[in-house]
Enzyme design. Structure first.
Site: not given
Length: 368
Positions: A226, A251-253, A256
């Site tokens: 992220g 939250e980045d995963n 995605g």
């Protein structure tokens, strides 16, 4: 054929180790090759990113608007320079910058206010106060800025990241390619001044970089960090918007995966997300690695099982066990091939993404 159950178990373990070692060798070679091909001729000078002038060539007159979200907490290393890189983007279209902080007492507030006074012509504002909807403080901090954004293209950048002037232009053009739903950038470490930060620098600029690039090159799954990600708000809103990320620290995963669920792919540009590492202690480095290993174990359990093989020594032990047992090679032969490939790929990557590593070779070698 194995004579006993134990023989069968050993054979299976050797085959598994061989498969994982071959995978890591493939990812190492491909990761190094892709990084060198993309970044060896890089000409951006990120250290001049906070200049107060821009020189856009206006080659693309109708690029869509972009909202840059920069969540803040405390004063990171080189915070003013990091945030200034957003103000200085050379972009042929409108953009706004939304800074967000949970508390008005946060020391980052004064840094942002000074930058907004310095870059008066840039559309920028500061949102104070989060919305506690998630176990993830970063999500709580971003949700207001996300929902109040003017433009459909959202670019989330961590506060400890600096990017080149042309990053937004190239990223938007990449996002407009057919089938692309998310554009992200390879994070690398810079300005390490302690042993702990040198460890982090060596990790980011070798093991992490090659696996990150290779996994995305082969599209083996959603592999997103992220630090710097761009996507369309419409695509995220269809899956639930920012408020859907309530139960995970990664939250980045999750973002995605949400984009992948729309049938869209991830893409990378030739830009790098530079992270100044400063005075990180060795304890802080190991604590951070342990924390993110636990998070990955929850969010990507299958990859976590293979994670030990991403370390050179563990992978070497597996290679010796497999190749000596299955094919009769000597341990020295296996170790020579293993470390020859591993060290060569790491050196190529480290000196490509950060040429200063050549000047500090012994510090890099000690950290490696």
């Amino acid at each position: 054929m194995p004579d006993t159950f134990l023989d069968l178990a050993v054979l299976l373990a050797q085959c598994l180790c061989l498969a994982l070692w071959c995978l890591m060798m493939l990812l190492s070679v491909v990761g190094a090759a892709v990084i060198v091909a993309r970044h060896a001729r890089r000409t951006d000078n990120v250290k001049t990113a906070n200049s107060s002038t821009t020189t856009s060539t206006k080659q693309h007159q109708s690029l869509p608007g972009v909202t840059i979200l920069r969540p803040l907490k405390g004063v990171d290393v080189d915070l003013a320079e990091n945030l200034a890189s957003s103000f200085c983007q050379e972009y042929d279209g409108p953009f706004e910058i939304i800074f967000s902080v949970a508390s008005g007492d946060d020391p980052a507030v004064s840094v942002v206010e000074e930058l907004m006074r310095r870059f008066l012509t840039v559309d920028a504002r500061l949102i104070v106060g989060d919305i506690p909807i998630s176990v993830n403080p970063k999500v709580n901090n971003m949700v207001r800025g996300y929902e109040e954004s003017k433009y459909d293209i959202i670019w989330i950048m961590d506060s400890n990241v600096t990017v080149p002037r042309t990053c937004m232009q190239k990223s938007v053009l990449k996002l407009q390619e057919p089938g692309v739903g998310l554009v992200h950038h390879l994070p690398i470490g810079t300005s390490a001044t302690t042993f702990g930060s040198s460890l982090e620098n060596a990790f980011l600029n070798t093991a992490h970089a090659k696996l990150y690039v290779a996994i995305n090159f082969f599209s083996l799954g959603s592999c997103i960090v992220g630090k710097s990600n761009m996507f369309r708000k419409f695509d995220m809103d269809v899956t639930g918007g920012m408020r859907q990320f309530t139960k995970s620290m990664s939250e980045d995963n999750e973002m995605g995966l949400a984009i992948k669920a729309r049938g869209l792919k991830h893409a990378m540009t030739t830009d790098l997300a530079y992270q100044s590492l400063g005075t990180m202690s060795a304890k802080a480095y190991f604590d951070r690695r342990a924390r993110w290993s636990r998070i990955r174990a929850y969010s990507v359990p299958a990859a976590t099982l293979a994670e030990p093989f991403s370390e050179s020594i563990a992978s070497a032990m597996g290679a010796v066990f497999a190749l000596c047992g299955l094919f009769g090679f000597s341990a020295w032969q296996v170790l020579a091939v293993h470390f020859g490939v591993w060290v060569t790929s790491d050196l190529l990557i480290a000196t490509t993404v950060d040429p200063s590593a050549r000047k500090h070779f012994f510090r890099f070698a000690a950290s490696w």
